[in-house]
Enzyme design. Structure first.
Site, mmCIF file in Angstrom:
data_model
loop_
_atom_site.group_PDB
_atom_site.id
_atom_site.type_symbol
_atom_site.label_atom_id
_atom_site.label_comp_id
_atom_site.label_asym_id
_atom_site.label_seq_id
_atom_site.Cartn_x
_atom_site.Cartn_y
_atom_site.Cartn_z
ATOM 1 N N HIS A 112 1.022 -1.302 -0.118
ATOM 2 C CA HIS A 112 -0.043 -0.136 -0.007
ATOM 3 C C HIS A 112 1.010 1.299 -0.005
ATOM 4 C CE1 HIS A 112 -2.417 3.046 2.190
ATOM 5 N NE2 HIS A 112 -3.168 2.637 1.163
ATOM 6 N N GLU A 150 1.998 1.921 -3.400
ATOM 7 C CA GLU A 150 0.868 2.643 -4.209
ATOM 8 C C GLU A 150 0.817 3.911 -4.155
ATOM 9 O OE1 GLU A 150 -3.817 3.389 -3.534
ATOM 10 O OE2 GLU A 150 -3.083 1.309 -2.988
ATOM 11 N N HIS A 151 1.106 4.462 -3.080
ATOM 12 C CA HIS A 151 1.030 6.093 -2.844
ATOM 13 C C HIS A 151 2.634 6.491 -3.399
ATOM 14 C CE1 HIS A 151 -1.786 7.173 0.373
ATOM 15 N NE2 HIS A 151 -2.298 5.848 0.127
ATOM 16 N N GLU A 199 4.855 11.103 3.194
ATOM 17 C CA GLU A 199 3.790 10.348 2.898
ATOM 18 C C GLU A 199 3.308 9.338 4.135
ATOM 19 O OE1 GLU A 199 0.935 9.654 -0.083
ATOM 20 O OE2 GLU A 199 2.809 11.056 -0.025
ATOM 21 N N GLU A 236 -4.995 8.403 6.415
ATOM 22 C CA GLU A 236 -6.007 7.650 5.633
ATOM 23 C C GLU A 236 -6.342 6.517 6.699
ATOM 24 O OE1 GLU A 236 -5.760 4.362 1.895
ATOM 25 O OE2 GLU A 236 -4.237 5.908 1.884
#
Length: 479
Positions: free
Chosen positions: A90, A93-94, A163, A170
């Site tokens: 994940h 992906e960012h 990030e 999130e």
């Protein structure tokens, strides 16, 4: 002794029914295909090409389309991580959108905007997907951008640090969505101690500590050509897509760094529950699941039929008490839940089949009584009428799920990773048609009758029956 005899009878009946019904279903499948409607038989074909590296390219061309969806489906998700790097898929992906060796983050965003395109990605437990929606003339540019962000991501230390906070925010948002939270708890308890039990975002300590080396290691291990599918739908020329794939993805490694394939943990289902009780809350969110079947199991289609038979109900919908499903009728009639949904989630070697309900705290006892009764009823007395209705419903759901290029591309990518090929609508219809009442009984006897369950519940759950009560109601004593 009576109970033992019943179990033995059910087991032997199940074996016979399974053998008889599935062999009958297999024999009946080709014959059934002759009576399909024209639109099923004339469905566009899916072209699939395997390149020398093992990379597969698959597409469905839609005549007259002016837009296309093209993407990369990767056979790697949070399931393939370890406890130490959980969250890496994940996190990557960012990071993919944070700049490459030839494009800054701003240049990438401006380029997509100027094309009128849409670039996105998502990570699941078993797959990671990067896809773009663009005009017909921009398909080549989209494939080049996808290869750039996947293979040449910079992974700058400063961007990684920035990030972390984004992903933690999130995580806070995801945890506010009760359904997401409860289903994560359900996986964590049902598959405890295995890769499937870990969350996609990973624990907070991993998000704060994952390094550039962890992310690079994940890419080198999992981003190999045989584990990727490039799928396109809409205004796509298949031979052009193959050329683009070999040009831009031709340098993909064919084996992981060190040439050792990483196996995923086998999924081990553990009957268990997790209960997070808030007496101040007057609503409960409950997920109850039995171990289900894998994508390729012979029980996959009967379970889909059972999911459709049990159905879903929402108090806010117009349908009210006239739902076709007996379970939904009873829930509506006795006002037992705000909403109830049946889910059937498949993975490579297992699955979860069960119900998710949002209910008032003082109705849980009755709700569980009716839910268990309706689940076990499928072992003994599913009617031909409700099975036929479920078949029509399931066919409609399958076809409606293919509205739009993005949905078709998603279907192609997912099926190539899970089945190794794409089923035509005619084959799907044929497999649905060949399911009989005996198949449904045999499947329910295998997955529901006297089986351990996993349960996750959050909220006002003081009235939720305990594990043993639910376990005892997973079978009927019939003499």
């Amino acid at each position: 002794v009576g109970t033992m005899a019943l179990r033995a009878a059910i087991t032997s009946a199940q074996r016979v029914a399974t053998r008889r019904s599935f062999s009958a279903a297999a024999a009946a499948a080709p014959a059934a295909s002759t009576s399909f409607p024209d639109y099923v038989l004339r469905a566009p074909s899916t072209d699939v090409t395997s390149l020398d590296t093992g990379l597969r390219v698959a597409s469905e061309t839609v005549a007259g389309a002016e837009t296309a969806t093209v993407g990369v489906w990767i056979d790697a998700g949070s399931r393939y991580e370890t406890a130490a790097n959980n969250g890496a898929a994940h996190f990557l992906e960012h990071m993919a959108f944070k700049g490459t060796s030839k494009r800054t983050q701003q240049a990438l965003e401006v380029e997509i905007e100027n094309m009128g395109g849409h670039l996105n990605a998502y990570t699941s437990r078993e797959q990671t997907v990067y896809f773009a929606k663009v005009f017909k003339k921009d398909v080549g540019q989209a494939v080049e951008i996808l290869s750039d962000i996947l293979l040449n991501s910079k992974l700058e230390e400063a961007a990684i640090e920035r990030e972390r906070d984004v992903i933690l925010r999130e995580m806070a948002e995801v945890n506010k969505q009760q359904e997401e939270l409860v289903l994560d708890h359900l996986h964590a308890t049902a598959f405890q101690g295995t890769g499937l039990g870990r969350t996609i975002l990973g624990p907070e300590e991993n998000i704060r500590s994952l390094s550039k080396a962890d992310l690079s290691g994940y890419i080198n291990t999992h981003y190999t050509a045989p584990r990727m599918v490039i799928a396109g739908a809409g205004a796509i020329d298949h031979s052009q897509l193959c050329d683009l794939a070999s040009t831009h993805f031709g340098k993909l490694p064919t084996a992981p760094a060190g040439a050792v394939d990483t196996a995923y943990d086998p999924a081990i289902f553990t009957g268990s529950d997790v209960r997070i009780r808030f007496d101040s809350d007057d609503t409960a969110h409950v997920a109850l699941a039995f171990e289900g079947a894998s994508w390729t199991s012979e029980y996959a289609f009967p379970l889909m039929i059972m999911q459709t038979m049990l159905g879903s109900y929402n108090r806010a919908s117009g349908l009210g008490k006239n739902a076709a499903s007996k379970m939904c009728q009873e829930v509506a009639e006795h006002e037992l839940a705000h909403s109830i949904t049946t889910f059937n989630t498949c993975y490579k070697d297992t699955g979860l089949f069960g119900i998710y309900a949002i209910a008032p705290d003082n109705k849980l006892d009755d709700l569980l009584w009716y839910v268990m009764s309706n689940l076990v009823r499928l072992v003994h007395s599913p009617s031909d009428e409700e099975i036929e209705r479920a078949k029509v419903n399931l066919k409609a759901t399958m076809l409606m799920g293919l509205d739009g290029n993005s949905n078709v591309a998603e279907d192609i990518g997912r099926q190539l990773l899970t089945y190794g090929r794409r089923m035509t609508p005619a084959e799907i219809f044929s497999r649905i048609d060949s399911v009989t009442a005996a198949d449904v009984k045999a499947t329910a006897a295998k997955f529901i009758n006297d089986q351990d369950h996993a349960l996750a519940a959050v909220g006002g759950i003081h009235e939720l029956p305990d594990y043993n009560w639910i376990r005892r109601h997973s079978y009927w004593l019939r003499y």
